[in-house]
Design a protein around this motif. Structure first.
Motif, PDB file in Angstrom:
ATOM      1  N   LEU A  83       7.418   1.295  -9.618  1.00 43.17           N
ATOM      2  CA  LEU A  83       5.974   1.218  -9.823  1.00 43.17           C
ATOM      3  C   LEU A  83       5.275   2.405  -9.200  1.00 43.17           C
ATOM      4  CD1 LEU A  83       3.584  -0.431 -10.858  1.00 43.17           C
ATOM      5  CD2 LEU A  83       3.520  -1.574  -8.666  1.00 43.17           C
ATOM      6  N   GLY A  84       5.680   2.749  -7.978  1.00 47.26           N
ATOM      7  CA  GLY A  84       5.080   3.883  -7.301  1.00 47.26           C
ATOM      8  C   GLY A  84       5.280   5.173  -8.083  1.00 47.26           C
ATOM      9  N   THR A 126      -4.304  -9.818  -5.801  1.00 42.80           N
ATOM     10  CA  THR A 126      -3.060 -10.452  -6.247  1.00 42.80           C
ATOM     11  C   THR A 126      -2.137 -10.720  -5.070  1.00 42.80           C
ATOM     12  OG1 THR A 126      -3.309  -9.004  -8.135  1.00 42.80           O
ATOM     13  CG2 THR A 126      -1.334 -10.318  -8.038  1.00 42.80           C
ATOM     14  N   ALA A 127      -2.053  -9.744  -4.158  1.00 45.51           N
ATOM     15  CA  ALA A 127      -1.212  -9.954  -2.977  1.00 45.51           C
ATOM     16  C   ALA A 127      -1.693 -11.170  -2.195  1.00 45.51           C
ATOM     17  CB  ALA A 127      -1.245  -8.711  -2.094  1.00 45.51           C
ATOM     18  N   GLY A 161      13.250  -6.302  -5.469  1.00 50.98           N
ATOM     19  CA  GLY A 161      11.856  -5.999  -5.209  1.00 50.98           C
ATOM     20  C   GLY A 161      11.650  -4.570  -4.762  1.00 50.98           C
ATOM     21  N   ALA A 162      12.549  -4.067  -3.902  1.00 53.54           N
ATOM     22  CA  ALA A 162      12.411  -2.688  -3.437  1.00 53.54           C
ATOM     23  C   ALA A 162      12.529  -1.711  -4.593  1.00 53.54           C
ATOM     24  CB  ALA A 162      13.457  -2.395  -2.374  1.00 53.54           C
ATOM     25  N   LEU A 219      11.951  -2.295  -7.762  1.00 51.27           N
ATOM     26  CA  LEU A 219      10.791  -2.401  -8.649  1.00 51.27           C
ATOM     27  C   LEU A 219       9.573  -1.711  -8.063  1.00 51.27           C
ATOM     28  CD1 LEU A 219      10.988  -6.021 -10.050  1.00 51.27           C
ATOM     29  CD2 LEU A 219      11.242  -3.892 -11.293  1.00 51.27           C
ATOM     30  N   SER A 220       9.371  -1.850  -6.746  1.00 50.64           N
ATOM     31  CA  SER A 220       8.179  -1.207  -6.183  1.00 50.64           C
ATOM     32  C   SER A 220       8.324   0.305  -6.197  1.00 50.64           C
ATOM     33  CB  SER A 220       7.852  -1.687  -4.782  1.00 50.64           C
ATOM     34  OG  SER A 220       8.906  -2.287  -4.185  1.00 50.64           O
ATOM     35  N   LEU A 221       9.531   0.811  -6.000  1.00 52.96           N
ATOM     36  CA  LEU A 221       9.722   2.267  -6.100  1.00 52.96           C
ATOM     37  C   LEU A 221       9.419   2.739  -7.516  1.00 52.96           C
ATOM     38  CD1 LEU A 221      12.871   3.048  -3.975  1.00 52.96           C
ATOM     39  CD2 LEU A 221      10.565   3.912  -3.677  1.00 52.96           C
ATOM     40  N   ALA A 239      -5.024  -5.243  -6.860  1.00 52.02           N
ATOM     41  CA  ALA A 239      -3.716  -5.415  -6.223  1.00 52.02           C
ATOM     42  C   ALA A 239      -3.847  -6.200  -4.915  1.00 52.02           C
ATOM     43  CB  ALA A 239      -3.086  -4.053  -5.959  1.00 52.02           C
TER      44      ALA A 239
END
Lengths: 343, 100, 170
Positions: free
Chosen positions: C105-106, B19-20, C98-99, C101-103, B16
């Motif tokens: 993913l988490g 990738t970032a 994006g926010a 999607l990241s939530l 990760a």
């Protein structure tokens, strides 16, 4: 916490080896100046101590009292780290070199401790890996000094080192092929015994050309004459360590001499039979080891003050166009002979 | 007690980070360095799972991945040098036109 | 003892990788990556793979990184310009998506990690009998011989390509 005598013995061994390396660097300073003087038909240092033996200590004292400079435009962090990397890698490479059989310290220890800091079963590769990390000390010294002479010297020196690393590795590979193991202790042990009762089975005899290739590559790796163009006084002021003074300069110096000792010690273990020798009992083997290393170091110094220096492009051409094919052919021939003898 | 999970999580985190780096950095050389981080994360996964399964094939594949990474770094850096010669900059945003 | 070593090496690797990605000066990025490779070699030793560890130092830290260092010094890339802020790149809606999607993913990672069992390592089979280097060599030259030979051609092609690409045009 109880003191396990084996652990104490091993720690003591590390201390002994570290001190031995530092003292051998001091001894090398003296030997270099004496031998150089005799080759040039003059007496050399003879004022400080008997025959000038204390001269290296006087040199160190002088360097200690000098002011430590750092150029203003130099990159502070890398300027400080470079000599540390050089010295650390030089000392670390000695950790897998065996210089004797097991010892029980005259019966004080319950189980014998081999005269080696550690024995990994990939020891030869470990030495090669640590030596190839030594390039960074030089490159960073050249870059962080922010001066033209240093940068040129650093770039040339590191390009030379990585070019000759290939021939170095191929010469090592031929010996590994013959010995069948990567552990230095096993390589030395496989050289015991004699042919016809009086010729020892050292690998220098079947691998004579390999030995020559190894020594040439070793001299080029440690940036010694005749391959020391990048740091030659007449050519580049002082190459990558132009801007260093006092203790940092001493550290580069120390690193160079310890690298020489390491190359000689590896050559002794691989080609000259390590601690094996004719008359002494097994537990005094380290005497033969030191004697052989001393002979190779004398050879180093002798070469420096006898041969003229290679120009940089001649040096690179020699490394790539002559030494590398020779090392490859040596490896192929060794492989063919080993296959023929086994099949 | 270190289990396979630890190694897999570590290599996931490394991947990760790599990738970032590829997405966020504006310097071609750092982008290449991030790609190297990703390749190393993959190497770690191979060796860890190979150790778990008891074969030596994980290390053999790692050997090949390292060789490919070396070849890719060499060609990538040659490209960076030749790009730099044209535009005197290392930012990937400068190379947006289809012809010089 | 082994757990302690694992956490130290893992910590160094992650910290050094974060430095690589977050550092402005490319020279320091290269040096941090070398530190990260060293720690990874330590992890390989913990995984009973000494040959891979040493090869990692020789090839990655000793050769590839020297190449990167040479290029950084040659191009004299000192500091890079700051990246444009993320809002400029993706816009408001992009940030919101994006926010979310990241939530997601988490949440997915937490769910997956809570369900999985711990897979432990077994004893290293045949570790005492044949050395790992011998096993690797046997595997390389018998089962994977074709890939081995193909890699040599790959390296040749890469060498020729790098020389041609980096040459000054006349």
């Amino acid at each position: 916490m109880t003191f396990d005598p084996t652990v104490v013995a091993r720690l003591g061994l590390i201390l002994v080896i570290f001190n031995m390396l530092v003292l051998s660097a001091a001894f090398m300073v003296w030997m270099e100046r004496k031998v150089c003087a005799y080759i040039q038909d003059r007496p050399g240092p003879n004022r400080v101590g008997f025959e000038g033996v204390l001269q290296p200590f006087a040199d160190v004292l002088k360097l200690l009292f000098k002011e430590t400079l750092r150029p203003k435009a130099a990159d502070a962090l890398l300027f400080v780290i470079a000599p540390i990397i050089s010295t650390a890698t030089a000392f670390a490479a000695f950790s897998v070199i065996p210089f004797g059989t097991e010892t029980t310290l005259f019966g004080l220890l319950a189980e014998p401790v081999p005269l080696q800091i550690t024995d990994v079963n990939v020891a030869v590769l470990v030495i090669f890996a640590i030596t190839s990390m030594g390039v960074y000390g030089i490159v960073l010294a050249g870059w962080s000094s922010n001066s033209k002479y240093s940068l040129l010297g650093g770039l040339r020196s590191s390009a030379q080192m990585i070019s000759y690393e290939l021939s170095y590795a191929l010469a090592l590979a031929a010996v590994i092929l013959m010995a069948g193991s990567l552990s230095l202790r096993e390589i030395v042990v496989s050289q015991s015994g004699m042919w016809f009762g009086f010729i020892p089975r050292w690998y220098i005899i079947p691998q004579f050309f390999g030995f020559i290739i190894y020594m040439i590559a070793g001299v080029a790796e440690t940036n010694r004459s005749p391959f020391d163009f990048p740091e030659a006084e007449q050519e580049l002021v002082a190459g990558y360590h132009t801007e260093y003074s006092s203790m940092a300069f001493a550290m580069f110096f120390l690193a160079e001499y310890v690298n020489m000792v390491t190359v000689s010690a590896v050559a002794t273990s691989l080609y000259l039979g390590g601690w094996l020798g004719p008359f002494l009992p097994d537990w005094l083997g380290w005497f033969w080891f030191l004697l052989k290393v001393f002979l190779l170091l004398f050879f180093y110094v002798w070469m420096r003050w006898t041969l003229p220096r290679y120009r940089y492009d001649q040096l690179m051409e020699f490394g790539w166009k002559y030494l590398l094919p020779a090392a490859v052919i040596n490896l192929l021939a060794t492989a063919a002979v080993v296959l023929w003898l086994e099949g | 007690m270190v289990s396979l999970n630890h190694y897999l999580i570590l290599s996931g985190v490394l991947f990760a980070i790599g990738t970032a780096g590829v997405f966020l950095r504006r310097n071609l050389i750092t982008v290449l360095l991030s790609v190297e981080i990703m390749l190393n994360a993959v190497n770690l996964t191979f060796v860890a799972v190979g150790r778990y399964l008891g074969t030596v094939d994980g290390q053999i594949i790692t050997f090949f991945v390292m060789t490919v990474a070396a070849a890719e770094a060499a060609v990538g850096l040659a490209l960076v040098i030749s790009l730099f010669r044209h535009k005197e900059t290392l930012s990937p945003d400068a190379f947006t036109a289809l012809k010089w | 003892m082994e757990t302690f070593a694992f956490y130290i090496f893992a910590g160094i690797t992650i910290l050094a990788s974060l430095f690589v990605v977050g550092q402005r000066n490319p020279m320091y990025s290269v040096m941090s990556l070398i530190a990260s490779f060293g720690a990874l070699a330590g992890l390989y030793v913990l995984l009973d793979a000494p040959f891979t560890a040493v090869t990692q130092i020789i090839i990655y830290a000793g050769a590839i990184m020297v190449l990167f260092l040479f290029v950084v010094m040659l191009l004299n890339a000192s500091r890079e310009e700051a990246a444009p802020p993320v809002t400029q790149l993706v816009g408001r809606t992009g940030l919101r998506i994006g926010a979310v999607l990241s939530l997601l993913l988490g949440a997915e990672i937490v769910w997956a990690l809570s369900r999985v069992g711990v897979t432990r390592f077994g004893e290293d089979p045949a570790a005492a009998s044949v050395s790992s280097v011998r096993r690797i060599g046997t595997g390389l030259f018998t089962d994977h011989a074709f890939a081995f030979e193909a890699t040599s051609i790959l390296i040749l092609v890469a060498m020729v390509g790098a020389v041609v690409l980096a040459r000054r045009e006349r």
